[in-house]
Write a protein that holds these residues in place. Structure first.
Motif, PDB file in Angstrom:
ATOM      1  N   LEU A 132     109.922  83.436 116.075  1.00 49.62           N
ATOM      2  CA  LEU A 132     110.820  83.525 116.832  1.00 49.62           C
ATOM      3  C   LEU A 132     112.501  83.484 115.918  1.00 49.62           C
ATOM      4  O   LEU A 132     113.428  84.519 116.183  1.00 49.62           O
ATOM      5  CB  LEU A 132     111.346  82.249 117.709  1.00 49.62           C
ATOM      6  N   THR A 166     114.469  86.022 124.572  1.00 52.08           N
ATOM      7  CA  THR A 166     113.224  85.240 124.674  1.00 52.08           C
ATOM      8  C   THR A 166     113.716  83.943 125.204  1.00 52.08           C
ATOM      9  O   THR A 166     114.535  83.045 124.908  1.00 52.08           O
ATOM     10  CB  THR A 166     112.712  85.222 123.378  1.00 52.08           C
ATOM     11  N   LEU A 219     117.987  83.940 122.064  1.00 51.17           N
ATOM     12  CA  LEU A 219     116.810  82.947 122.340  1.00 51.17           C
ATOM     13  C   LEU A 219     117.477  81.858 123.173  1.00 51.17           C
ATOM     14  O   LEU A 219     118.411  81.488 122.993  1.00 51.17           O
ATOM     15  CB  LEU A 219     116.593  82.128 121.041  1.00 51.17           C
ATOM     16  N   ILE A 278     116.462  78.350 125.255  1.00 52.48           N
ATOM     17  CA  ILE A 278     115.732  77.248 124.977  1.00 52.48           C
ATOM     18  C   ILE A 278     116.035  76.450 126.421  1.00 52.48           C
ATOM     19  O   ILE A 278     117.058  75.926 126.698  1.00 52.48           O
ATOM     20  CB  ILE A 278     115.819  76.463 123.759  1.00 52.48           C
ATOM     21  N   SER A 332     102.329  72.345 120.273  1.00 52.74           N
ATOM     22  CA  SER A 332     103.136  73.337 120.740  1.00 52.74           C
ATOM     23  C   SER A 332     102.572  74.739 120.614  1.00 52.74           C
ATOM     24  O   SER A 332     101.730  74.747 119.401  1.00 52.74           O
ATOM     25  CB  SER A 332     104.289  73.102 119.358  1.00 52.74           C
ATOM     26  N   VAL A 384     104.287  77.631 120.493  1.00 50.17           N
ATOM     27  CA  VAL A 384     105.218  78.493 120.410  1.00 50.17           C
ATOM     28  C   VAL A 384     105.183  78.795 118.754  1.00 50.17           C
ATOM     29  O   VAL A 384     105.049  77.939 118.056  1.00 50.17           O
ATOM     30  CB  VAL A 384     106.959  77.901 120.556  1.00 50.17           C
ATOM     31  N   TRP A 441     107.492  79.534 116.400  1.00 46.66           N
ATOM     32  CA  TRP A 441     108.806  79.325 115.941  1.00 46.66           C
ATOM     33  C   TRP A 441     109.179  80.267 114.808  1.00 46.66           C
ATOM     34  O   TRP A 441     110.291  80.791 114.704  1.00 46.66           O
ATOM     35  CB  TRP A 441     109.221  77.694 115.503  1.00 46.66           C
ATOM     36  N   SER A 450     117.280  80.214 133.114  1.00 49.82           N
ATOM     37  CA  SER A 450     117.280  80.695 131.723  1.00 49.82           C
ATOM     38  C   SER A 450     118.192  82.038 131.585  1.00 49.82           C
ATOM     39  O   SER A 450     118.940  82.226 130.710  1.00 49.82           O
ATOM     40  CB  SER A 450     116.092  81.348 131.286  1.00 49.82           C
ATOM     41  N   TYR A 485     108.075  77.104 133.749  1.00 48.34           N
ATOM     42  CA  TYR A 485     108.110  75.730 133.290  1.00 48.34           C
ATOM     43  C   TYR A 485     108.109  75.134 134.405  1.00 48.34           C
ATOM     44  O   TYR A 485     108.497  73.591 134.256  1.00 48.34           O
ATOM     45  CB  TYR A 485     109.426  75.424 132.430  1.00 48.34           C
ATOM     46  N   VAL A 492     112.111  80.119 125.824  1.00 46.73           N
ATOM     47  CA  VAL A 492     111.300  79.277 125.321  1.00 46.73           C
ATOM     48  C   VAL A 492     111.389  77.738 125.709  1.00 46.73           C
ATOM     49  O   VAL A 492     112.471  77.419 126.046  1.00 46.73           O
ATOM     50  CB  VAL A 492     111.535  79.111 123.714  1.00 46.73           C
ATOM     51  N   SER A 493     110.041  76.967 126.163  1.00 49.14           N
ATOM     52  CA  SER A 493     110.390  75.709 126.153  1.00 49.14           C
ATOM     53  C   SER A 493     110.524  74.993 124.960  1.00 49.14           C
ATOM     54  O   SER A 493     109.883  75.007 124.090  1.00 49.14           O
ATOM     55  CB  SER A 493     109.140  75.138 127.103  1.00 49.14           C
TER      56      SER A 493
END
Length: 414
Positions: A326, A306, A333, A335, A319, A321, A323, A285, A259, A308-309
């Motif tokens: 997830l 995982t 997770l 974020i 988006s 992703v 979700w 992360s 990112y 995720v942004s």
């Protein structure tokens, strides 16, 4: 009369015959450097350590399995004598002297015609430290000097300026999660050699304070954008300074490719014909949860994680992703950039089937002196973040690993 000091010289042994007598611990330590030098190594020893035997099995040297015999040093350029037989060592040393072969003796440095320096390497430079005479030899002191010089070159505290014309280029450096000690050795060295540093807001700020006064530091957040998009303006600044022949470092927080829009900058530089070196960084992360006592995986608790942004809300058409998918995962997770969207994210995950009681931890300013951790559940995290006035940058961890503590034992299930 004082003894004359040793004359330092670098031997170029590529393809040249080097004879090593003995295959114990001394040879095990010295052989890798001889192999790296490209020497044609002939090892003579009735036995060898497992590591030396592995070198022979790999074809890195030729091993004759017997004790030393006269004539073994014929046609050698260099010899390392390291057997446990003092008589054999003396005889081999005499043979080396007769044939004018540079010879190192592990058992008697005074009888040798060459000494092995304490060596280290840093970016194409070999540092070799020798004691000036045999009587004053102190291997530990010599090694300590070697270590201090190499470490200084690697971390940038010992700077040797380049006097040759440099090829314009940019180093894309991941600065890590915030603690200046968590930048890579290579990243710190490149910073120390930079003429210009273009830094992100989330880059380790303390590193900038260490830079020499002549280094131009540009805050990427304050580049005048004019008619350009922010990223395009940064790309242009990198290209402009590199074309002036300067050593440019683009300092980013975390890792450039997590990112960080790192590839966009690499692509822009490639289009402009400018060389770019990418130095990976420690991603927040993983490192920030770890600094807060949270393992992103733990035996019997989570076998996957995982990242995720969270900068785009789940219901935003932009988006990318999934979700809903997830929400069904059992692992951890993580974020990033999701503080202001955590309410919508939590609701979406619960709507997808994730339990409202799922533990959540929010770690603000991770790895820095301002680090703090706020714990909640998926149902309460939005209100908790507001009540605790949590501000970016923060890493959000969702999953059972949040409740794992140092004295927890692994669960029986795998």
């Amino acid at each position: 009369m004082a003894e004359n000091p040793a004359y330092p010289v670098g031997l170029r042994l590529t393809g040249r015959r080097v004879v090593v007598l003995g295959a114990g611990q001394v040879a095990q330590r010295r052989l890798p450097a001889l192999i790296a030098a490209g020497a044609d190594i002939h090892l003579v020893s009735p036995a060898a350590t497992p590591s030396v035997e592995a070198m022979a099995d790999a074809g890195e040297l030729t091993w004759t399995r017997r004790p030393y015999e006269p004539g073994d040093l014929a046609d050698a350029w260099y010899a390392l004598i390291a057997t446990s037989d003092t008589g054999a060592n003396a005889a081999a040393s005499a043979e080396a002297e007769a044939h004018r072969v540079w010879c190192v003796r592990s058992d008697d440095a005074d009888a040798a015609t060459a000494w092995t320096p304490a060596t280290g390497h840093s970016e194409g430079v070999t540092v070799a430290v020798l004691t000036t005479n045999a009587k004053g030899r102190d291997p530990r002191h010599t090694a300590a000097i070697r270590d201090a010089v190499v470490e200084g070159l690697r971390d940038g505290t010992l700077v040797a300026p380049h006097h040759r014309t440099r090829t314009p280029g940019v180093a894309l450096v991941g600065g890590g999660p915030g603690d200046p000690d968590l930048i890579t050795v290579r990243g710190r060295r490149l910073l120390a050699e930079a003429d210009v540093v273009i830094a992100d807001r989330l880059g380790p700020r303390d590193l900038l304070a260490e830079l020499p006064p002549h280094v131009e530091v540009i805050d990427a957040a304050k580049i005048p954008y004019g008619r350009f998009m922010a990223q395009e303006a940064i790309n242009n600044a990198l290209i402009e300074h590199a074309r002036q022949g300067k050593a440019v470092v683009r300092l980013k927080g975390g890792d450039p490719y997590v990112y960080g829009r790192g590839m966009e900058e690499v692509q822009a530089l490639a289009e402009a014909g400018i060389a770019c070196t990418v130095v990976p960084g420690i991603s927040s992360s993983i490192s920030v949860p770890g600094a807060a006592g949270i393992p992103v995986t733990h035996r019997g608790v989570a076998h996957d994680f995982t990242v995720v942004s969270g900068h785009i809300a789940p219901d935003d058409e932009r988006s990318l992703v999934d979700w809903a998918a997830l929400a069904k995962l059992r692992g951890t997770l993580v974020i990033l950039m999701g503080v202001d969207k955590i309410g919508a994210i939590a609701r979406t995950l619960m709507a997808g089937g994730k339990s409202a009681d799922t533990p959540v931890a929010v770690v603000q300013e991770g790895t820095t002196a301002a680090q703090r951790r706020v714990d909640a559940t998926l149902a309460t995290v939005a209100e908790t973040v507001l009540a605790e006035n949590v501000k970016p940058p923060a890493v959000i961890v969702i999953g059972e690993v949040v409740t794992v503590c140092p004295d927890s034992s692994p669960r029986a299930s795998e």
